[in-house]
Motif scaffolding. Structure first.
Motif, PDB file in Angstrom:
ATOM      1  N   VAL A 114       0.840  -1.202   0.000  1.00  0.00           N
ATOM      2  CA  VAL A 114       0.000   0.000   0.000  1.00  0.00           C
ATOM      3  C   VAL A 114       0.872   1.247   0.000  1.00  0.00           C
ATOM      4  O   VAL A 114       0.657   2.191  -0.779  1.00  0.00           O
ATOM      5  CB  VAL A 114      -0.939   0.010   1.232  1.00  0.00           C
ATOM      6  CG1 VAL A 114      -1.594   1.395   1.398  1.00  0.00           C
ATOM      7  CG2 VAL A 114      -2.018  -1.053   1.096  1.00  0.00           C
ATOM      8  N   ILE A 115       1.876   1.253   0.865  1.00  0.00           N
ATOM      9  CA  ILE A 115       2.744   2.428   0.972  1.00  0.00           C
ATOM     10  C   ILE A 115       3.526   2.658  -0.321  1.00  0.00           C
ATOM     11  O   ILE A 115       3.617   3.794  -0.816  1.00  0.00           O
ATOM     12  CB  ILE A 115       3.697   2.272   2.174  1.00  0.00           C
ATOM     13  CG1 ILE A 115       2.892   2.300   3.480  1.00  0.00           C
ATOM     14  CG2 ILE A 115       4.760   3.378   2.174  1.00  0.00           C
ATOM     15  CD1 ILE A 115       3.687   1.873   4.703  1.00  0.00           C
ATOM     16  N   SER A 116       4.075   1.591  -0.892  1.00  0.00           N
ATOM     17  CA  SER A 116       4.895   1.746  -2.106  1.00  0.00           C
ATOM     18  C   SER A 116       4.067   2.185  -3.306  1.00  0.00           C
ATOM     19  O   SER A 116       4.598   2.799  -4.239  1.00  0.00           O
ATOM     20  CB  SER A 116       5.633   0.443  -2.417  1.00  0.00           C
ATOM     21  OG  SER A 116       4.719  -0.588  -2.754  1.00  0.00           O
ATOM     22  N   ASN A 117       2.765   1.886  -3.286  1.00  0.00           N
ATOM     23  CA  ASN A 117       1.891   2.268  -4.395  1.00  0.00           C
ATOM     24  C   ASN A 117       1.142   3.574  -4.150  1.00  0.00           C
ATOM     25  O   ASN A 117       0.275   3.955  -4.956  1.00  0.00           O
ATOM     26  CB  ASN A 117       0.887   1.149  -4.669  1.00  0.00           C
ATOM     27  CG  ASN A 117       1.530  -0.085  -5.277  1.00  0.00           C
ATOM     28  OD1 ASN A 117       2.329   0.034  -6.203  1.00  0.00           O
ATOM     29  ND2 ASN A 117       1.211  -1.253  -4.759  1.00  0.00           N
ATOM     30  N   SER A 118       1.444   4.253  -3.045  1.00  0.00           N
ATOM     31  CA  SER A 118       0.767   5.500  -2.694  1.00  0.00           C
ATOM     32  C   SER A 118       1.591   6.705  -3.119  1.00  0.00           C
ATOM     33  O   SER A 118       2.788   6.601  -3.426  1.00  0.00           O
ATOM     34  CB  SER A 118       0.516   5.545  -1.183  1.00  0.00           C
ATOM     35  OG  SER A 118      -0.387   4.530  -0.791  1.00  0.00           O
ATOM     36  N   TYR A 257      -4.855   6.105   6.292  1.00  0.00           N
ATOM     37  CA  TYR A 257      -3.905   5.303   5.529  1.00  0.00           C
ATOM     38  C   TYR A 257      -3.479   6.057   4.274  1.00  0.00           C
ATOM     39  O   TYR A 257      -4.171   6.969   3.816  1.00  0.00           O
ATOM     40  CB  TYR A 257      -4.533   3.969   5.124  1.00  0.00           C
ATOM     41  CG  TYR A 257      -4.879   3.082   6.294  1.00  0.00           C
ATOM     42  CD1 TYR A 257      -3.888   2.570   7.127  1.00  0.00           C
ATOM     43  CD2 TYR A 257      -6.204   2.749   6.576  1.00  0.00           C
ATOM     44  CE1 TYR A 257      -4.203   1.748   8.203  1.00  0.00           C
ATOM     45  CE2 TYR A 257      -6.528   1.934   7.649  1.00  0.00           C
ATOM     46  CZ  TYR A 257      -5.518   1.435   8.459  1.00  0.00           C
ATOM     47  OH  TYR A 257      -5.834   0.635   9.518  1.00  0.00           O
ATOM     48  N   GLU A 258      -2.373   5.617   3.697  1.00  0.00           N
ATOM     49  CA  GLU A 258      -1.900   6.261   2.477  1.00  0.00           C
ATOM     50  C   GLU A 258      -2.814   5.938   1.299  1.00  0.00           C
ATOM     51  O   GLU A 258      -3.669   5.055   1.360  1.00  0.00           O
ATOM     52  CB  GLU A 258      -0.444   5.890   2.219  1.00  0.00           C
ATOM     53  CG  GLU A 258       0.487   6.450   3.306  1.00  0.00           C
ATOM     54  CD  GLU A 258       1.914   6.619   2.840  1.00  0.00           C
ATOM     55  OE1 GLU A 258       2.121   7.086   1.699  1.00  0.00           O
ATOM     56  OE2 GLU A 258       2.824   6.283   3.616  1.00  0.00           O
ATOM     57  N   SER A 259      -2.612   6.665   0.198  1.00  0.00           N
ATOM     58  CA  SER A 259      -3.629   6.790  -0.844  1.00  0.00           C
ATOM     59  C   SER A 259      -4.002   5.499  -1.556  1.00  0.00           C
ATOM     60  O   SER A 259      -5.097   5.401  -2.113  1.00  0.00           O
ATOM     61  CB  SER A 259      -3.176   7.819  -1.887  1.00  0.00           C
ATOM     62  OG  SER A 259      -1.951   7.412  -2.492  1.00  0.00           O
ATOM     63  N   ALA A 260      -3.138   4.491  -1.551  1.00  0.00           N
ATOM     64  CA  ALA A 260      -3.439   3.264  -2.298  1.00  0.00           C
ATOM     65  C   ALA A 260      -4.326   2.286  -1.531  1.00  0.00           C
ATOM     66  O   ALA A 260      -4.657   1.218  -2.056  1.00  0.00           O
ATOM     67  CB  ALA A 260      -2.137   2.558  -2.705  1.00  0.00           C
ATOM     68  N   ILE A 261      -4.743   2.638  -0.327  1.00  0.00           N
ATOM     69  CA  ILE A 261      -5.624   1.748   0.432  1.00  0.00           C
ATOM     70  C   ILE A 261      -6.936   1.572  -0.337  1.00  0.00           C
ATOM     71  O   ILE A 261      -7.484   2.523  -0.899  1.00  0.00           O
ATOM     72  CB  ILE A 261      -5.884   2.300   1.853  1.00  0.00           C
ATOM     73  CG1 ILE A 261      -6.576   1.254   2.732  1.00  0.00           C
ATOM     74  CG2 ILE A 261      -6.671   3.585   1.806  1.00  0.00           C
ATOM     75  CD1 ILE A 261      -5.714   0.088   3.085  1.00  0.00           C
ATOM     76  N   SER A 262      -7.451   0.360  -0.372  1.00  0.00           N
ATOM     77  CA  SER A 262      -8.641   0.069  -1.173  1.00  0.00           C
ATOM     78  C   SER A 262      -9.928   0.321  -0.385  1.00  0.00           C
ATOM     79  O   SER A 262      -9.947   0.288   0.849  1.00  0.00           O
ATOM     80  CB  SER A 262      -8.615  -1.380  -1.651  1.00  0.00           C
ATOM     81  OG  SER A 262      -8.619  -2.270  -0.548  1.00  0.00           O
ATOM     82  N   ARG A 263     -10.989   0.530  -1.119  1.00  0.00           N
ATOM     83  CA  ARG A 263     -12.296   0.814  -0.530  1.00  0.00           C
ATOM     84  C   ARG A 263     -12.784  -0.360   0.317  1.00  0.00           C
ATOM     85  O   ARG A 263     -13.389  -0.154   1.379  1.00  0.00           O
ATOM     86  CB  ARG A 263     -13.301   1.114  -1.637  1.00  0.00           C
ATOM     87  CG  ARG A 263     -14.715   1.403  -1.203  1.00  0.00           C
ATOM     88  CD  ARG A 263     -14.815   2.655  -0.361  1.00  0.00           C
ATOM     89  NE  ARG A 263     -15.269   2.345   0.981  1.00  0.00           N
ATOM     90  CZ  ARG A 263     -15.435   3.245   1.939  1.00  0.00           C
ATOM     91  NH1 ARG A 263     -15.166   4.508   1.724  1.00  0.00           N
ATOM     92  NH2 ARG A 263     -15.856   2.875   3.132  1.00  0.00           N
TER      93      ARG A 263
END
Length: 297
Positions: A114-118, A257-263
């Motif tokens: 999640v962090i690396s994809n944010s 959470y960082e931006s790549a967290i899913s719905r």
């Protein structure tokens, strides 16, 4: 201008979410909660989480988990929760950590991904709010109990996907907790550090919540040796006095959470929070009244 736009967008999204709510009666108390997209009773949420927890433990225990039964309906919950309680108690904290090592490793990978994809800028909240109309408790008494060893003692019963919580005082004098729990299949072993007055300079995305006099926030740090902060916890509590339901307190719970967290992960944790708040408030009420460490069955 960007910061103002971001704040307004976040505020409006929060206001829209908070507009809908679900009211239910548990143990003769009224609870009104909102946050999850799926509006339902805490028992509906609890059933899903019990299914996840029981299935996980049965898989990890193998033949030793034969006595665990995956609940199929809400009527199955009391027996399933009792079995979960016994199994967790028999394993103990160290046993649960050892047993769930593969799942902890998967959780670490999930959060690092999640962090690396944010983008490192746009943080997203998973949020829930619950008004607990329990006249024997105030915001202060609930908050004090929730950060005490008594709350740790019943943590595993507060949500089926809880496996460990140990609260202590850090060398800097601030509360810290070590936690192992899951949300929608993501099991995470982490520390909550420096849980104190929200630092909105360091974490400018946190809600202001000026009408909540009791607030604390702190980073959630993976216990994988990397020191990685994967989320920011924010809890706020205030007293309420409703013309219809009477006195109680309201709890705001959020993890950013960082931006790549899913719905779907946001939804799973929001439902988890509602279930947790309702159960912890019931435990707190029993504890304050009796001075004992209560159980839910």
């Amino acid at each position: 201008m960007y910061a103002i736009t971001l704040f307004l967008a976040g505020f409006l999204a929060f206001a829209a979410t908070a507009a809908a709510n679900f009211t239910e009666y548990v143990d003769n108390y009224t609870f009104t909660h909102w946050g999850p997209t799926y509006e339902a009773s805490k028992f509906d949420y609890e059933l899903t989480m019990a299914q996840s927890a029981v299935t996980l433990l049965k898989t990890r225990l193998g033949a030793d988990g034969y006595n665990l039964t995956v609940p199929q309906t809400k009527d199955d919950l009391p027996a399933a929760l009792a079995e979960l309680h016994t199994t967790k108690a028999n394993l103990g904290p160290n046993g649960l950590i050892k047993l769930l090592q593969p799942d902890i490793a998967d959780g670490n990978k999930f959060w690092h991904d999640v962090i690396s994809n944010s983008d490192g800028v746009n943080w997203k909240p998973t949020e829930a709010q619950c008004i607990c109309y329990i006249p024997s408790l105030s915001a202060f008494s609930f908050g004090s109990w929730a950060t005490s060893p008594d709350a740790d003692a019943v943590n595993d019963d507060a949500n089926p996907e809880h496996y460990l919580k140990q609260t202590s005082t850090a060398p800097n004098g601030l509360p810290q907790s070590t936690v192992l729990e899951g949300w929608g299949g993501v099991r995470t072993y982490f520390d909550i550090q420096n849980f104190t007055t929200p630092d909105r300079v360091k974490y400018p995305f946190l809600r202001q919540l000026p009408d909540f006099p009791i607030q604390a926030a702190g980073p959630k740090v993976l216990k994988d040796g990397t020191g990685t902060t994967y989320g920011i916890l924010h809890i706020a509590v205030k007293d309420v006095d409703d013309a219809k339901y009477g006195k109680g307190f309201e709890v705001y719970s959020a993890v950013w959470y960082e931006s790549a967290i899913s719905r779907d992960r946001i939804e799973a944790e929001s439902e988890h929070m509602v279930n947790e708040i309702v159960n912890l408030s019931l435990f707190a009420s029993k504890s304050v009244k009796s001075g004992a460490r209560p159980r839910s069955f």
